[in-house]
Design an enzyme around this catalytic site. Structure first.
Site, PDB file in Angstrom:
ATOM      1  N   HIS A   1       0.846  -1.206   0.000  1.00 40.29           N
ATOM      2  CA  HIS A   1       0.000   0.000   0.000  1.00 40.29           C
ATOM      3  C   HIS A   1       0.876   1.248   0.000  1.00 40.29           C
ATOM      4  CE1 HIS A   1       0.357   0.752   4.438  1.00 40.29           C
ATOM      5  NE2 HIS A   1       0.332  -0.551   4.546  1.00 40.29           N
TER       6      HIS A   1
ATOM      7  N   ASP B 251      -0.416   4.435   0.824  1.00 35.17           N
ATOM      8  CA  ASP B 251      -0.846   5.436   1.820  1.00 35.17           C
ATOM      9  C   ASP B 251      -0.111   5.178   3.134  1.00 35.17           C
ATOM     10  OD1 ASP B 251      -2.441   2.981   2.129  1.00 35.17           O
ATOM     11  OD2 ASP B 251      -3.430   4.061   3.745  1.00 35.17           O
TER      12      ASP B 251
ATOM     13  N   ASP C  36       6.510   1.042   6.336  1.00 33.20           N
ATOM     14  CA  ASP C  36       5.077   0.693   6.223  1.00 33.20           C
ATOM     15  C   ASP C  36       4.370   1.700   5.340  1.00 33.20           C
ATOM     16  OD1 ASP C  36       2.509  -0.230   6.632  1.00 33.20           O
ATOM     17  OD2 ASP C  36       2.401   0.340   8.733  1.00 33.20           O
TER      18      ASP C  36
ATOM     19  N   GLU D  57      -5.073   1.586   2.830  1.00 32.81           N
ATOM     20  CA  GLU D  57      -4.947   0.473   3.787  1.00 32.81           C
ATOM     21  C   GLU D  57      -5.005   0.969   5.213  1.00 32.81           C
ATOM     22  OE1 GLU D  57      -3.340  -2.616   6.376  1.00 32.81           O
ATOM     23  OE2 GLU D  57      -2.630  -0.579   6.162  1.00 32.81           O
ATOM     24  N   GLU D  58      -4.292   2.056   5.484  1.00 31.82           N
ATOM     25  CA  GLU D  58      -4.206   2.526   6.870  1.00 31.82           C
ATOM     26  C   GLU D  58      -5.535   3.118   7.350  1.00 31.82           C
ATOM     27  OE1 GLU D  58      -1.836   1.618   8.558  1.00 31.82           O
ATOM     28  OE2 GLU D  58       0.038   1.643   7.429  1.00 31.82           O
TER      29      GLU D  58
ATOM     30  N   GLU E 119     -11.583   0.501   2.962  1.00 30.66           N
ATOM     31  CA  GLU E 119     -13.037   0.421   2.823  1.00 30.66           C
ATOM     32  C   GLU E 119     -13.493  -0.033   1.440  1.00 30.66           C
ATOM     33  OE1 GLU E 119     -15.145   3.922   4.268  1.00 30.66           O
ATOM     34  OE2 GLU E 119     -14.151   3.597   6.199  1.00 30.66           O
TER      35      GLU E 119
ATOM     36  N   HIS F  63       3.777   3.166  12.564  1.00 29.62           N
ATOM     37  CA  HIS F  63       2.680   3.940  13.163  1.00 29.62           C
ATOM     38  C   HIS F  63       3.145   4.885  14.257  1.00 29.62           C
ATOM     39  CE1 HIS F  63      -0.774   1.015  11.812  1.00 29.62           C
ATOM     40  NE2 HIS F  63       0.202   1.090  10.938  1.00 29.62           N
TER      41      HIS F  63
HETATM   42  N1  BES Z   1       1.258  -3.367   8.305  1.00 30.47           N
HETATM   43  C1  BES Z   1       0.169  -3.353   9.255  1.00 30.47           C
HETATM   44  C2  BES Z   1      -0.240  -4.744   9.697  1.00 30.47           C
HETATM   45  C3  BES Z   1       0.828  -5.348  10.551  1.00 30.47           C
HETATM   46  C4  BES Z   1       0.930  -4.934  11.859  1.00 30.47           C
HETATM   47  C5  BES Z   1       1.738  -6.258  10.042  1.00 30.47           C
HETATM   48  C6  BES Z   1       1.926  -5.450  12.658  1.00 30.47           C
HETATM   49  C7  BES Z   1       2.746  -6.758  10.833  1.00 30.47           C
HETATM   50  C8  BES Z   1       2.848  -6.345  12.147  1.00 30.47           C
HETATM   51  C9  BES Z   1      -1.017  -2.646   8.637  1.00 30.47           C
HETATM   52  O1  BES Z   1      -0.629  -1.523   7.873  1.00 30.47           O
HETATM   53  C10 BES Z   1      -1.906  -2.111   9.724  1.00 30.47           C
HETATM   54  O2  BES Z   1      -1.482  -1.351  10.537  1.00 30.47           O
HETATM   55  N2  BES Z   1      -3.162  -2.555   9.744  1.00 30.47           N
HETATM   56  C11 BES Z   1      -4.181  -2.022  10.613  1.00 30.47           C
HETATM   57  C12 BES Z   1      -5.481  -2.605  10.136  1.00 30.47           C
HETATM   58  C13 BES Z   1      -6.673  -1.724  10.297  1.00 30.47           C
HETATM   59  C14 BES Z   1      -6.545  -0.378   9.643  1.00 30.47           C
HETATM   60  C15 BES Z   1      -7.905  -2.451   9.800  1.00 30.47           C
HETATM   61  C16 BES Z   1      -3.972  -2.408  12.058  1.00 30.47           C
HETATM   62  O3  BES Z   1      -3.505  -3.535  12.358  1.00 30.47           O
HETATM   63  O4  BES Z   1      -4.297  -1.587  12.927  1.00 30.47           O
HETATM   64 MN    MN Z   2       1.001  -1.511   6.517  1.00 25.09          MN
END
Ligand code: BES
Ligand code: MN
Length: 451
Positions: free
Chosen positions: A91, A93, A124, A155-156, A160, A421
């Site tokens: 992704h 974004d 990320d 994605e972040e 949707e 994040h």
């Molecule tokens: N890259 C992450 C998912 C992830 C988190 C992979 C930790 C490996 C380790 C992804 O970008 C993310 O943060 N997803 C969100 C999902 C939400 C927006 C539905 C999350 O986990 O909060």
């Molecule tokens: Mn991610």
């Protein structure tokens, strides 16, 4: 078609790395944030920049696609006769930067310190985008598999419109192997395949006890206030050990690895003396069991709060659910629990924000063997481990549903120091090169499989 050897691919990636890094930095300077309230014209620019990179990497029919939300980028290259097709996902974004004062350098001006590149989205997931580009560049005109590249733009913000996009472009996206480069490795020097992710159930709970605020001296002692009521309700979500007390949530057992406790404390930045919550091995608490957090509260701010009983208070909750559970069922269990535990007859209303399914990946079969071989080679003989992840990538379940025969490989560039994040997100440049080598070798190994 000339088949490239492992050594040639390694050399090609090495040669490509300076350009890949420069393009990664260029992407980081275009901070597309899909959240409401941010300037979405930047997400458009980000998508355009990604599209240019895909065109430059030899893909045809590269275009922006959307379903009401932020643009994804789609491009493809047909498979040579008899060769399989691989779908490459990442992704473009990024998360908002959060508290700017916590960043040691401008989040959107990438800088290198001690072998790491710093900036929002540098790992990320813009490095995920660039790992795909790097692998394509390494092959030039001699790509031995078909590819479909799909780079999402929201994605972040919860993806949707992703499900609708996947359904609309289903035929074009169909692939034998799906590589989702949005996770990471177990440690520096230790590659991993991600084989399980938790799902997510976000919602709001509001507690009402009074029609209006009233004098806290005249009524306090007999009339409950909404914030104390909400606090009790929130407290009911865990038992005294901090384990989730909501009934009926799936809790599964075995997770393959052991998290070294001190490493984990350091990664989390836990303050001295603060203990853990929950029960069981750390990896189980994080990967195969539910967790509940409170992400925010609406109530009067302390500055200027009058001497009055608060009539209404609201909290945002977030449940991470175990692989094997169902998001809708967990939401229903939350609604039931929150109503049943309403203190003192307080009026409780629950509202759903977002559901995301967990996933389990059966990481067996020829595509996984091909991937493991590629990882081991890229990390100079270190075999990859299978790991879980406590975070969520809800659409993996959608990919699994739409393409039940495809092997889903969840890879990525993150390492324990990435800090996705958070402030000072960073990419380990040495590991990044290995990720790029691994992806090139993966495509090469997969080309030997029959579609
Ligand atoms: N890259 C992450 C998912 C992830 C988190 C992979 C930790 C490996 C380790 C992804 O970008 C993310 O943060 N997803 C969100 C999902 C939400 C927006 C539905 C999350 O986990 O909060
Ligand atoms: Mn991610």
């Amino acid at each position: 078609m000339t088949v490239r050897t492992e050594e040639e691919l390694r050399a090609a990636i090495r040669r490509e790395m300076p350009g890949v890094r420069a393009d990664l930095e260029r992407l980081v300077r275009i901070p597309g944030i899909a959240f409401t309230g941010f300037d979405h014209s930047i997400v458009e620019r980000s998508a355009e920049a990604v599209a240019e990179l895909l065109r430059g990497a030899g893909l045809s029919d590269v275009r922006l696609v959307r379903k009401g939300g932020q643009p994804a980028v789609l491009g493809r290259r047909a498979a040579p006769p008899g060769a399989p097709t691989v779908l490459l996902y990442a992704h473009h974004d990024v998360q908002p930067v959060g508290d700017r004062s916590r960043w040691l350098s401008d989040p959107f001006e990438p800088v290198e310190r001690d072998g790491r590149l710093y900036g929002r989205g540098v790992a990320d997931d813009k490095a995920g985008v660039m790992a795909h580009v790097a692998a394509l560049r390494a092959f030039g005109d001699e790509l031995p598999v078909g590819v479909v590249v799909f780079i999402e733009g929201e994605e972040e913000f919860g993806s949707e419109s992703l499900e609708e996009l996947l359904r609309e472009y289903r035929d074009e996206l169909a692939a034998d192997v799906i590589v989702i480069a949005d996770s990471g490795n177990w440690d520096i020097g230790q590659p991993a395949l991600t084989t399980g992710l938790r799902g997510i159930v976000n919602g709001f709970v509001e507690v009402r006890v009074l029609e209006n605020a009233v004098h806290s001296g005249m009524f306090g002692g007999a009339v409950p206030d909404a914030l104390i009521s909400l606090s009790r309700l929130i407290a009911s979500l865990h038992d005294d050990d901090g384990d989730v007390a909501v009934e009926g949530l799936v809790r599964t057992g075995s997770a393959p690895l052991e998290y070294p406790v001190e490493r984990f404390r350091a990664e989390a930045g836990m303050l001295d003396g603060v203990g853990f919550i929950g029960r069981g091995r750390l990896v189980e608490r994080l990967w195969t069991r539910p967790s509940i957090s409170i992400l925010g509260i609406d109530a009067p701010a302390t500055a200027g709060a009058p001497n009055a009983l608060i009539p209404v208070a609201k909290a945002k909750f977030s449940v991470r659910i175990a692989p094997g559970d169902s998001a809708q069922r967990v939401y229903e269990a939350m609604v039931e629990h929150l109503h049943r535990h309403a203190p003192w007859g307080a009026k409780v209303t629950v509202e759903l924000e977002q559901l995301g399914e967990p996933c389990v990946i059966d990481a067996t079969g020829p595509a996984f063997d091909a991937a493991r071989e590629a990882f081991a080679a890229a990390w100079d003989g270190v075999q990859p481990v299978d790991m879980g992840v406590g975070g969520s990538i809800p659409f993996i379940a959608t990919f699994q549903e739409l393409f039940p025969k495809a092997a889903v490989l969840v890879t990525g560039v993150e390492d324990p120091g990435t800090g996705a994040h958070g402030p000072n997100e960073s990419l380990h440049l040495g590991e990044f090169e290995r990720v790029c080598v691994a992806e090139a070798l993966l495509l090469s190994n997969v080309s030997r499989l029959t579609p």
